[in-house]
Design a protein around this motif. Structure first.
Motif, mmCIF file in Angstrom:
data_model
loop_
_atom_site.group_PDB
_atom_site.id
_atom_site.type_symbol
_atom_site.label_atom_id
_atom_site.label_comp_id
_atom_site.label_asym_id
_atom_site.label_seq_id
_atom_site.Cartn_x
_atom_site.Cartn_y
_atom_site.Cartn_z
ATOM 1 N N ARG A 141 5.843 4.673 8.829
ATOM 2 C CA ARG A 141 5.888 5.936 8.085
ATOM 3 C C ARG A 141 4.669 6.805 8.359
ATOM 4 N N LEU A 142 3.532 6.168 8.571
ATOM 5 C CA LEU A 142 2.278 6.894 8.797
ATOM 6 C C LEU A 142 1.404 6.115 9.780
ATOM 7 N N SER A 143 1.087 6.733 10.886
ATOM 8 C CA SER A 143 0.248 6.055 11.884
ATOM 9 C C SER A 143 -1.173 6.608 11.935
ATOM 10 N N TRP A 144 -1.383 7.816 11.366
ATOM 11 C CA TRP A 144 -2.689 8.471 11.451
ATOM 12 C C TRP A 144 -3.571 8.028 10.282
ATOM 13 N N GLY A 145 -4.305 6.948 10.502
ATOM 14 C CA GLY A 145 -5.178 6.408 9.472
ATOM 15 C C GLY A 145 -5.962 5.232 10.029
#
Length: 344
Positions: free
Chosen positions: A205-209
């Motif tokens: 769902r979210l890869s930027w972290g």
């Protein structure tokens, strides 16, 4: 003998242009820092940018660029703005810097090894705009946009474990949360059972972290990541002589809309790491336009550089410091700006 003085602004989220709200907090910190310097104290004034999360990833995709290129562009705008309105910060930290990401991973590993972090499946209401799970009560109050029901497996920090300890600390330390109205707001919030904090987002769902050091399929929740800047910037677990000198912070300054993250999430995180708490968290009011909070979605945001270019940075700084009673909301109009400029 010189005393140390450590003051911070929040990290500004780099999915927006710098606006009057950002400028107010930063100028306020700058004014306080200058007064401390006049008194010959050793001042460390920290500001910076919060660069991870869903909204950054989506904005980068929409602009056909990488998240890193997207944040680099916005960071330059913040730095240029602070330069043009004469902000004399000691340090500008970015959450994409290694000195920060490394400390976040070390803290995650430490808490995971202490069983302060656990995994479970959770189903609840998720606010896309705030990038966090919210309660039914928060949803009913209507302060969150783009709410959807979400069911997924995530990692949780045992925040509830520290509820009673935090309440006692707030009551025993009257200067910890200011003004008093904000302290009462947090104590009211803590009368309800405190939930554990979801601190991960699945990479699908979210890869930027910042990747969880103990599970490569997840990244760190943006708030758990960002709050750690206050200690990573001054050398926690890296330059401990510097950290031990400046910590605890004398003042964390921020607007009242991020009160809970700073007065509940952050203190419980510090307690779990056996780190002392900041001396004072001060939450000021909002700048209103026609009695409505300024926001990008309403299109009523004032660009501080427009005012600084037309009237000069000192006029802007003076107006913002003069026209808001510290801790309360204030109304902004060009008419009141010009009246203040002409009369004072």
């Amino acid at each position: 003998m010189r005393k140390k003085f450590y003051i911070t602004t929040p990290l500004y989220y780099v999915n927006d242009e710098p606006h009057i709200g950002h400028a107010y907090t930063t100028i306020l910190a700058d004014v306080i820092a200058r007064i401390q310097k006049i008194q010959n104290n050793e001042v460390y004034f920290l500001t910076g940018t919060d660069e991870h999360g869903q909204k950054v990833q989506e904005a980068a995709t929409n602009n056909n660029t990488s998240p890193k290129n997207h944040v680099d562009k916005y960071v330059k705008r913040f730095k240029d703005t602070w330069n043009q309105i004469n902000i004399e910060y000691s340090d500008f930290i970015r959450t994409t810097e290694k000195r920060h990401t490394q400390r976040v991973k070390e803290i995650l590993n430490y808490l995971f090894s202490k069983n302060e972090i656990y995994q479970k499946e959770y189903e609840g209401l998720y606010s896309v705009s705030e990038e966090r799970f919210i309660t039914e009560k928060e949803a009913a109050e209507g302060n969150f946009r783009e709410i959807k029901k979400l069911k997924e497996k995530n990692y949780f920090f045992k925040m509830s474990k520290y509820q009673n300890k935090l309440v006692k600390y707030i009551n025993d330390n009257p200067d910890f949360i200011k003004p008093t109205s904000r302290k009462n707001e947090i104590l009211g919030f803590l009368k309800n059972d405190l939930q554990d904090l979801c601190i991960s987002r699945p990479k699908k769902r979210l890869s930027w972290g910042i990747e969880l050091p103990f599970d490569k399929d997840y990244v760190t929740y943006v708030w758990f990541d960002a709050l750690i800047n206050y200690i990573s910037a001054i050398g926690y677990n890296n330059d401990n002589e510097k950290f031990n000198y400046y910590w605890p912070a004398d003042y964390h300054l921020m607007a009242k809309d991020i009160l809970t993250t700073h007065c509940v999430y952050w203190p419980t995180m510090l307690m779990s790491c056996n780190i002392s708490l900041p001396k004072t968290i001060f939450a000021h009011g909002w700048w209103l336009m026609d009695n409505t909070k300024m926001s990008k979605s309403l299109g009523n945001v004032v660009n501080p550089l427009d005012l600084a270019d037309k009237y000069g940075p000192d006029a802007l700084r003076y107006y913002l410091m003069r026209n808001m009673v510290l801790g309360q909301d204030a109304s902004f109009t060009i008419e009141s700006f010009e009246k203040r400029y002409n009369s004072d």
